[in-house]
Enzyme design. Structure first.
Site, mmCIF file in Angstrom:
data_model
loop_
_atom_site.group_PDB
_atom_site.id
_atom_site.type_symbol
_atom_site.label_atom_id
_atom_site.label_comp_id
_atom_site.label_asym_id
_atom_site.label_seq_id
_atom_site.Cartn_x
_atom_site.Cartn_y
_atom_site.Cartn_z
ATOM 1 N N THR A 14 0.825 -1.225 0.000
ATOM 2 C CA THR A 14 0.000 0.000 0.000
ATOM 3 C C THR A 14 0.848 1.259 0.000
ATOM 4 O O THR A 14 0.499 2.262 -0.615
ATOM 5 C CB THR A 14 -0.921 0.007 1.246
ATOM 6 O OG1 THR A 14 -1.814 -1.093 1.132
ATOM 7 C CG2 THR A 14 -1.716 1.286 1.354
ATOM 8 N N SER A 56 1.259 -7.400 -1.145
ATOM 9 C CA SER A 56 1.935 -8.474 -0.406
ATOM 10 C C SER A 56 1.117 -9.753 -0.346
ATOM 11 O O SER A 56 1.636 -10.814 -0.001
ATOM 12 C CB SER A 56 2.353 -8.010 0.996
ATOM 13 O OG SER A 56 1.265 -7.978 1.877
ATOM 14 N N THR A 87 1.547 -4.407 4.206
ATOM 15 C CA THR A 87 1.401 -4.772 5.621
ATOM 16 C C THR A 87 0.712 -6.126 5.816
ATOM 17 O O THR A 87 0.881 -6.756 6.855
ATOM 18 C CB THR A 87 0.605 -3.699 6.402
ATOM 19 O OG1 THR A 87 -0.722 -3.634 5.880
ATOM 20 C CG2 THR A 87 1.268 -2.347 6.335
ATOM 21 N N ASP A 88 -0.064 -6.561 4.807
ATOM 22 C CA ASP A 88 -0.886 -7.764 5.030
ATOM 23 C C ASP A 88 -0.060 -9.005 5.353
ATOM 24 O O ASP A 88 -0.454 -9.819 6.186
ATOM 25 C CB ASP A 88 -1.773 -8.049 3.814
ATOM 26 C CG ASP A 88 -2.897 -7.030 3.679
ATOM 27 O OD1 ASP A 88 -3.192 -6.358 4.680
ATOM 28 O OD2 ASP A 88 -3.477 -6.921 2.583
#
Ligand code: ASP
Length: 304
Positions: A14, A56, A87-88
């Protein structure tokens, strides 16, 4: 004093996203990311490597190994490494790098953002700058730096898919903090023992099964093709009586069965309840207080 020489490894996420009409997708290069960070020039010298550009969700173990190899191959050239990452699945990458890159005497810092860089209210600028600040403060080892927290690589867990404060250090205190003025405080940091060691290959012959009430036992029968099976159970851990026979068969076929818990904190203790003791008697192995991400990485690196 000479500025630290840092490699920024851009991988997408992101932090680098733009919406091209089909939803957010990574669009910016590492060079474009650092254009948003004018403060960086007084902090360190940055070299960029655009390794790949993925949400990700799409990052595979092979991609993670590529990151580890890049760090191994350039370790002597840089004082530290920042990985800009979605971040996932950042926690999976943090854990795998933690286990692949051992006894580091330099920092490897993962960071990302919940909102794209340059967007009003984005957390990207702060997180990226903080990652470089932690490097300059002398951290050693693999960690995530997010929302002012320094989280050791084997304890990173994402708990929120919207808020900037999205990560927790599960099973260990923070290794440090970065306040809103950019001041870094490092604590509880493990000092490296011995020389840096790099694990070159990983084994992905494992599967994770989440227990839910009434899970069909025949699903477990299919898992004998895997060398290692992690069962995410409940509370302190145990195997439901209705699954005992199939789990026993699985273990007898040569598969190692590990038990973790759906609980975010606390330790699997198979000695506590009868359901746990029966699991132990079958030969199931407790994963203690490891996070799922950490357990997977330890399994992939052959540590357990
Ligand atoms: N889906 C995005 C990713 O993991 C989410 C993020 O970066 O926050 O790449």
């Amino acid at each position: 004093m000479a500025l630290k020489h840092v490699l920024l490894i851009a991988t997408g996420g992101t932090v680098a996203c733009r919406d091209n009409g089909n939803g957010l997708a990574p669009a910016l290069s590492g060079e474009q990311l650092i254009e948003f960070l004018p403060e960086l020039s007084g902090l360190c010298e940055v070299v960029v490597e655009n390794l790949f550009s993925k949400d990700s969700t799409d990052i595979t173990t092979d991609d993670r190994v590529k990151i580890a190899h890049l760090i191994r191959d350039t370790y002597d050239k840089f004082d530290g490494f920042v990985i800009a990452h979605g971040t996932d699945t950042l926690a999976y990458t943090a854990a795998l790098l933690y286990h692949m890159l051992r006894s580091l005497d330099k920092p490897v810092i993962l960071t990302g953002a919940q909102k794209p860089i340059g967007e009003p209210g984005s957390d990207a600028e702060r997180n990226l700058l903080d990652a470089f600040r932690v490097i300059c403060a002398g951290y050693a080892g693999v960690a995530a730096v997010v929302h002012g927290q320094v989280i050791r690589g084997d304890h990173v867990v994402k708990v929120d898919c919207e808020k900037a404060n999205a990560f927790r250090s599960v099973g260990a205190p923070l290794d440090g903090t970065v306040d809103r003025t950019g001041t870094v405080r490092l604590e509880h940091v493990l000092q490296p023992t011995g020389r840096p060691e790099f694990i070159d290959t990983v084994d992905s012959d494992f599967v994770l099964l989440k227990l839910v009430p009434d899970l069909d036992p025949s699903i477990i029968t299919f898992l004998s093709r895997y060398k290692k099976v992690i069962i995410e159970g409940y509370g302190s851990g145990g195997i439901p009586i209705r699954l005992e026979k199939v789990v026993q068969k699985l273990i007898r076929s040569g598969t190692t069965v590990y038990i973790t818990t759906q609980c975010l904190s606390g330790t699997v203790d198979l000695s506590k309840y009868a359901v746990g003791r029966r699991a132990e008697a079958l030969g199931a192995v407790s994963l203690g207080n490891r996070t799922v991400e950490d357990a997977i990485a330890a399994i992939q690196c052959g540590e357990i």
